[in-house]
Design an enzyme around this catalytic site. Structure first.
Site, PDB file in Angstrom:
ATOM      1  N   VAL A   1       0.864  -1.182   0.000  1.00 31.57           N
ATOM      2  CA  VAL A   1       0.000   0.000   0.000  1.00 31.57           C
ATOM      3  C   VAL A   1       0.899   1.230   0.000  1.00 31.57           C
ATOM      4  O   VAL A   1       2.006   1.209   0.556  1.00 31.57           O
ATOM      5  CB  VAL A   1      -0.961   0.034   1.204  1.00 31.57           C
ATOM      6  N   SER A   2       0.427   2.301  -0.626  1.00 34.86           N
ATOM      7  CA  SER A   2       1.262   3.485  -0.826  1.00 34.86           C
ATOM      8  C   SER A   2       1.334   4.394   0.392  1.00 34.86           C
ATOM      9  O   SER A   2       2.341   5.051   0.630  1.00 34.86           O
ATOM     10  CB  SER A   2       0.745   4.294  -2.029  1.00 34.86           C
TER      11      SER A   2
END
Length: 201
Positions: A19-20
């Site tokens: 996930v960013s």
């Protein structure tokens, strides 16, 4: 009946999730990789796909052995760009490693799925040619403009274009460029912005 594909490989099933931002959750990816019976799952939490080095992905690459399968929930979890993704898939093929993306239904453990490797290999070659061509065009344009008045820049437009090419091709990072020219990484960022190649880089 399972919604996930059958993975027929002689090696291990190694999952990768990312996930960013710290606000995002890995739960959906973790559950999907658990359902597919991954032997190990490598994760990057709060790491942008634009980062050239990701601890979880780096560990995954070091752990791979011929016959293994790399499994992701979605394609964009793995590659930071089309070129990066294509390069990774070509590396997997060269290593004798399969690739499965659950959401897109890509499964190179099947005869039909092996075509994916060839497609991404062609995409990688085409993208590199475009990057090199655009870099040369940018250099020609920069030379045509000649010298600029005022305080000299620490990095010229030509150096910025070459830096863009090296970064886009995955040969160097912005930090590598900064060290090479003995400037701050922010100077490299500003030079890329000036050269109007920020989006491509």
């Amino acid at each position: 009946m399972s919604v996930w594909p059958q993975i027929d490989c002689s090696g291990r099933r190694l999952g990768y999730a990312r996930v960013s931002t710290k606000d995002q959750k890995l739960r959906m990816q973790r559950e999907a990789l658990k359902a597919i019976d991954c032997d190990m799952v490598f994760e990057d939490f709060g790491v942008s796909g634009s980062k050239s080095s990701r601890p979880g992905l780096d560990k995954l690459m070091k752990a791979l052995r011929p016959g293994d399968s790399v499994i992701v929930f979605k394609l964009d979890r793995l590659g930071r760009s089309v070129l990066h993704l294509s390069d990774l898939l070509v590396r997997f093929q060269d290593m004798g490693v399969h690739f499965v993306s659950l959401s897109e239904g890509i499964n190179t453990t099947t005869p039909g799925g092996k075509l994916v490797f060839h497609i991404f290999s062609a995409v990688a070659e085409f993208t590199r040619e475009i990057i090199v061509e655009n870099t040369h065009a940018g250099l020609d344009a920069a030379r045509a403009k000649g010298k600029r008045l005022g305080r000299p820049r620490k990095l010229s437009i030509e150096q910025a274009m070459i830096a863009h090419q090296m970064i886009a091709l995955g040969k160097l990072t912005a930090n590598d460029i900064a060290a090479r020219y003995d400037v701050h990484p922010r100077t490299v960022d500003r030079a890329l912005d000036r050269a109007d190649v920020r989006e491509a880089a």
